[in-house]
Design an enzyme around this catalytic site. Structure first.
Site, PDB file in Angstrom:
ATOM      1  CB  VAL A 131       1.027   3.842   3.505  1.00 56.35           C
ATOM      2  CG1 VAL A 131      -0.171   2.917   3.697  1.00 56.35           C
ATOM      3  CG2 VAL A 131       0.696   4.936   2.492  1.00 56.35           C
TER       4      VAL A 131
ATOM      5  CB  SER B  27       8.828  -2.102   5.028  1.00 60.16           C
ATOM      6  OG  SER B  27      10.039  -2.646   4.550  1.00 60.16           O
TER       7      SER B  27
ATOM      8  CD  GLU C  31      -3.034  -0.840   0.077  1.00 58.39           C
ATOM      9  OE1 GLU C  31      -3.286   0.314  -0.282  1.00 58.39           O
ATOM     10  OE2 GLU C  31      -3.562  -1.857  -0.427  1.00 58.39           O
TER      11      GLU C  31
ATOM     12  CG  HIS D 214       5.820   0.157  -3.124  1.00 58.07           C
ATOM     13  ND1 HIS D 214       5.844  -1.073  -2.487  1.00 58.07           N
ATOM     14  CD2 HIS D 214       7.090   0.594  -3.117  1.00 58.07           C
ATOM     15  CE1 HIS D 214       7.070  -1.360  -2.129  1.00 58.07           C
ATOM     16  NE2 HIS D 214       7.860  -0.369  -2.494  1.00 58.07           N
TER      17      HIS D 214
HETATM   18  P1  AMP Z   1      11.318   0.650  -2.245  1.00 61.17           P
HETATM   19  O1  AMP Z   1      10.612  -0.312  -3.134  1.00 61.17           O
HETATM   20  O2  AMP Z   1      11.445   0.177  -0.830  1.00 61.17           O
HETATM   21  O3  AMP Z   1      12.605   1.152  -2.836  1.00 61.17           O
HETATM   22  O4  AMP Z   1      10.379   1.914  -2.147  1.00 61.17           O
HETATM   23  C1  AMP Z   1       9.989   2.612  -3.289  1.00 61.17           C
HETATM   24  C2  AMP Z   1       9.346   3.902  -2.886  1.00 61.17           C
HETATM   25  O5  AMP Z   1       8.199   3.641  -2.079  1.00 61.17           O
HETATM   26  C3  AMP Z   1      10.277   4.799  -2.050  1.00 61.17           C
HETATM   27  O6  AMP Z   1      10.132   6.150  -2.439  1.00 61.17           O
HETATM   28  C4  AMP Z   1       9.768   4.568  -0.646  1.00 61.17           C
HETATM   29  O7  AMP Z   1      10.027   5.644   0.239  1.00 61.17           O
HETATM   30  C5  AMP Z   1       8.277   4.406  -0.895  1.00 61.17           C
HETATM   31  N1  AMP Z   1       7.656   3.692   0.225  1.00 61.17           N
HETATM   32  C6  AMP Z   1       8.048   2.501   0.744  1.00 61.17           C
HETATM   33  N2  AMP Z   1       7.285   2.184   1.815  1.00 61.17           N
HETATM   34  C7  AMP Z   1       6.409   3.207   1.977  1.00 61.17           C
HETATM   35  C8  AMP Z   1       5.351   3.479   2.913  1.00 61.17           C
HETATM   36  N3  AMP Z   1       5.073   2.648   3.902  1.00 61.17           N
HETATM   37  N4  AMP Z   1       4.673   4.634   2.770  1.00 61.17           N
HETATM   38  C9  AMP Z   1       4.975   5.506   1.768  1.00 61.17           C
HETATM   39  N5  AMP Z   1       5.929   5.301   0.852  1.00 61.17           N
HETATM   40  C10 AMP Z   1       6.647   4.175   0.957  1.00 61.17           C
END
Ligand code: AMP
Length: 292
Positions: free
Chosen positions: A185, A194, A44, A46
């Site tokens: 989120v 995450s 959620e 992403h």
């Molecule tokens: P990642 O796939 O972990 O590299 O994350 C891709 C993007 O999604 C990054 O800009 C993260 O900061 C964002 N993101 C990851 N988890 C969350 C979350 N719980 N709430 C908001 N954005 C997120």
């Protein structure tokens, strides 16, 4: 554009040349292009970036690439979840138009050797704990921005320092792109979403709540008038310790832009935490609002 293609999947593109071509065509038609860089295993958090992108842009490009350059030796690059089929499905439901999911060799040729030297805000906190992490992040984000010349790129506040590093890089290198940072989120119990939460066992999942609880405690103390950062961080440490979390990389109150540690809370401040729950390293943060 702007229409939601409810049932169809987005177009999957694996090569730089093809995504460049389709984005150039859309730009030539005057469409606003949005880029959402991710490592996949979408949740959620992403998806909130995709929703924000869809609301503002005519064409949404989501990149899915597990970027080895941002993982230090011994970290979880090998076991990082890869779920492209499921990601495509959910992105289809949201109406994303394009998914750029290159292989490693498409992004890093055998003779690749040019890296971005990240700005100094990359030095503390995550930068100190994860060798070359932000060098890898800055390099892949710059590459993605070059490959996909978007008007706007969407990032999450979940990776607070990453957003600050990228904002600095975009300014320092005069990159013609606007950045949007979307709120964190969380699951109902407060745990920040995450991809790494998938590693947690049921009991670790319960323990992991302590990260957001420690941030909530910090917010509560500051709202009640506490201004001494050491008192706030001591309270945060107590919350995670009571939950049985013993391995804490850092707990700190920092200036929102410089990321320098603050001693007395006199203005906008961000609480940062990074800790291990079992073998899983989790990060979280919260902007502490001063109630005057
Ligand atoms: P990642 O796939 O972990 O590299 O994350 C891709 C993007 O999604 C990054 O800009 C993260 O900061 C964002 N993101 C990851 N988890 C969350 C979350 N719980 N709430 C908001 N954005 C997120």
């Amino acid at each position: 554009m702007g229409k939601v293609n409810i049932s169809s999947q987005p177009q999957l593109v694996k090569t730089r040349d093809r995504i460049r071509e389709v984005v150039a065509l859309a730009r030539a038609e005057g469409k606003r292009i949005g880029l959402v860089p991710t490592m996949g295993a979408l949740h959620e958090g992403h998806l909130s970036l995709v929703v924000a992108c869809k609301a503002e842009c005519d064409v949404t490009v989501v990149s899915v690439f597990v970027n080895q350059a941002q993982f230090a030796a011994g970290e979880d690059f090998e076991r990082y979840p890869r779920e492209l089929a499921a990601d495509m499905e959910v992105l289809g439901r949201l109406g994303a138009e394009w998914v750029f999911a290159p292989g490693q060799e498409e992004m890093y040729s055998d003779d690749f050797s040019t890296y971005v030297q990240p700005p100094s805000v990359a030095d503390p906190w995550e930068g100190r704990c994860r060798v070359n992490h932000f060098r890898g992040v800055a390099t892949v984000v710059l590459k993605l921005m070059n490959i996909i010349p978007a008007d706007t790129a969407y990032f999450g506040q979940k990776d607070y320092q990453q957003a600050v590093v990228i904002r600095r890089m975009v300014e320092d290198l005069n990159l013609p792109i606007r950045l949007v940072v979307c709120p964190i989120v969380r699951d109902q119990d407060g745990l920040a979403m995450s991809s790494r939460n998938a590693y947690l066992t049921d009991s670790q999942r319960v323990q992991a709540k302590a990260l957001s609880q420690s941030l909530a405690r910090a917010a509560e103390l500051v709202a009640d008038g506490e201004r001494d950062a050491a008192t706030v961080t001591a309270n945060m440490r107590r919350v995670v310790a009571v939950a049985g979390i013993t391995r804490v990389d850092y707990i700190a109150l920092v200036h929102p832009e410089t990321l320098e540690e603050v001693r007395t809370i006199g203005g906008p401040t961000v609480a940062l935490i990074a800790a291990y729950v079992g073998d899983t390293r989790l990060i979280d943060n919260r902007v502490l609002e001063l109630v005057c």
